[in-house]
Design an enzyme around this catalytic site. Structure first.
Site, short mmCIF file in Angstrom:
data_model
loop_
_atom_site.label_atom_id
_atom_site.label_comp_id
_atom_site.label_asym_id
_atom_site.label_seq_id
_atom_site.Cartn_x
_atom_site.Cartn_y
_atom_site.Cartn_z
CG ASP A 77 32.91 68.37 14.65
OD1 ASP A 77 33.52 68.15 15.70
OD2 ASP A 77 31.67 68.42 14.58
CG HIS B 264 33.95 64.88 17.99
ND1 HIS B 264 34.04 66.18 18.47
CD2 HIS B 264 34.56 64.09 18.90
CE1 HIS B 264 34.66 66.17 19.63
NE2 HIS B 264 35.00 64.92 19.92
CG HIS C 236 26.52 66.30 20.51
ND1 HIS C 236 27.46 67.10 21.13
CD2 HIS C 236 26.77 65.04 20.97
CE1 HIS C 236 28.23 66.36 21.92
NE2 HIS C 236 27.82 65.12 21.84
CG ASP D 235 31.93 71.26 17.18
OD1 ASP D 235 32.46 71.93 18.08
OD2 ASP D 235 31.25 70.24 17.41
CG ASP E 291 34.59 69.78 18.96
OD1 ASP E 291 34.90 69.67 17.77
OD2 ASP E 291 33.68 69.10 19.49
CD GLU F 256 28.54 71.01 20.50
OE1 GLU F 256 28.63 71.30 21.70
OE2 GLU F 256 27.85 70.08 20.06
#
Length: 325
Positions: free
Chosen positions: A145, A147, A162, A249, A251, A294
């Site tokens: 991720d 994040h 999230h 994820d 991203d 995502e």
């Protein structure tokens, strides 16, 4: 003399250390967007299925068991769901995650590799609760991720859930109603991150306080993805003798690779770096559960959507044993 063709599923079954039905995949589709404010991410699972993901998995030699009731998630939204403190949509998120937990747990109990397609990353409250209910505190989590998603109700600035799932499953915050069904079975020393590059100040403090190992994009640049994955696995699963849940994820990838996602951050993983992680984890024979989340079809143009969906499907296939040769 002709050689009998061995499928990807058969090769993975030979490696598998924990799956009783190692040539079976249990797929849970979670069309859910309640953990963040941008609509469209609920359509991610449908787009991946429309792109042919289930047929792609079957073509690898797997039997696919699909959880029922994908359409029920939208109907779970309460007519009234006021914030609890700063947390937004708390009842909707908690209810959906509990349903996800039950579905993932059923696949794990049946000995299938549990694949969950999101949906926003708040659903990991459910996916991790479901797999940990079966594999217990031995479960290792590799979180891919941009994040950290480890904000507590006290540290989150946005209230978007999230960004909070790991705080609940690690027991970093009190799981009050409607989250009181969550049992924090995950151990802090069995969580490792790869790809971080946008971490809130409160999250940095939590990672340091609890000694949680994280490999940021700085580490990827410094050491290369091969060494980073080796170090990540060594940290949580040195002998490669414990079950692994990988939560990916999209991203984590650079926006040039996966543009159709809600919180893109420049400077992410390349196409090959993302796929290498999945290939390397698959090679361990330890993977018992996978999240791919995502993907947001409403963001970007049709080419961006096709590109992101194609990458998401490819990451799933690599995690299930697809190789370049």
């Amino acid at each position: 003399m002709e050689h009998e063709t061995v499928t990807d599923a058969q090769r993975m079954a030979q490696r598998s250390k924990f799956l009783a039905e190692a040539t079976a995949v249990g797929v849970t589709c979670v069309p859910f967007s309640g953990g963040q404010p941008k609509g469209g991410v609920e359509d991610g699972p449908v787009e991946m299925i429309r792109f042919g993901l289930l047929d792609q998995i079957k073509s690898m030699g797997y039997a696919v068991s699909l959880s029922e009731g994908m359409d029920k998630y939208a109907a779970m939204r309460p007519t009234s769901d006021p914030p609890i403190g700063i947390l937004k949509n708390p009842r909707y998120v908690a209810g959906a995650a509990r349903r996800v937990s039950d579905q993932v747990r059923a696949h794990c109990e049946a000995g299938r590799l549990a694949v969950t397609l999101g949906g926003d990353h708040s659903i990991a409250m459910g996916t991790l609760s479901g797999s940990a209910a079966v594999y217990g505190s031995d479960l290792c989590v590799i979180w891919i991720d941009a994040h950290a998603d480890i904000n507590t109700p006290e540290t989150t600035g946005s209230g978007n859930l999230h960004g909070c799932p790991l705080a609940f499953v690690l027991g970093l915050c009190e799981a009050k109603e409607p989250f009181d069904w969550i049992v924090p079975r995950l151990r802090k020393d069995r969580l490792v991150y790869i790809g971080l590059r946008d971490v809130d100040a409160g999250e940095k403090a939590l990672l340091r306080k609890h000694g949680i190992r994280a490999f940021s994009m700085h580490d990827v640049d410094k050491h290369g993805i091969g060494r980073v994955v080796e170090m990540a696995l060594d940290h949580v699963n040195r002998d490669r003798s414990l079950p692994v849940h990988m939560s990916f994820d999209v991203d984590a990838l650079d926006p040039s690779v996966a543009p159709a996602t809600g919180t893109p951050v420049r400077g992410g993983l390349t196409f090959r770096e993302g796929h290498y992680i999945c290939e390397a984890v698959a090679e361990t024979g330890c993977l018992v559960a996978l999240d791919l989340v995502e993907v947001n079809p409403s963001l970007g143009d049709p080419d961006s959507l096709r590109q992101t969906v194609a990458v998401g499907c490819s990451l799933v296939r690599c995690s299930l044993g697809e190789t370049l040769l």
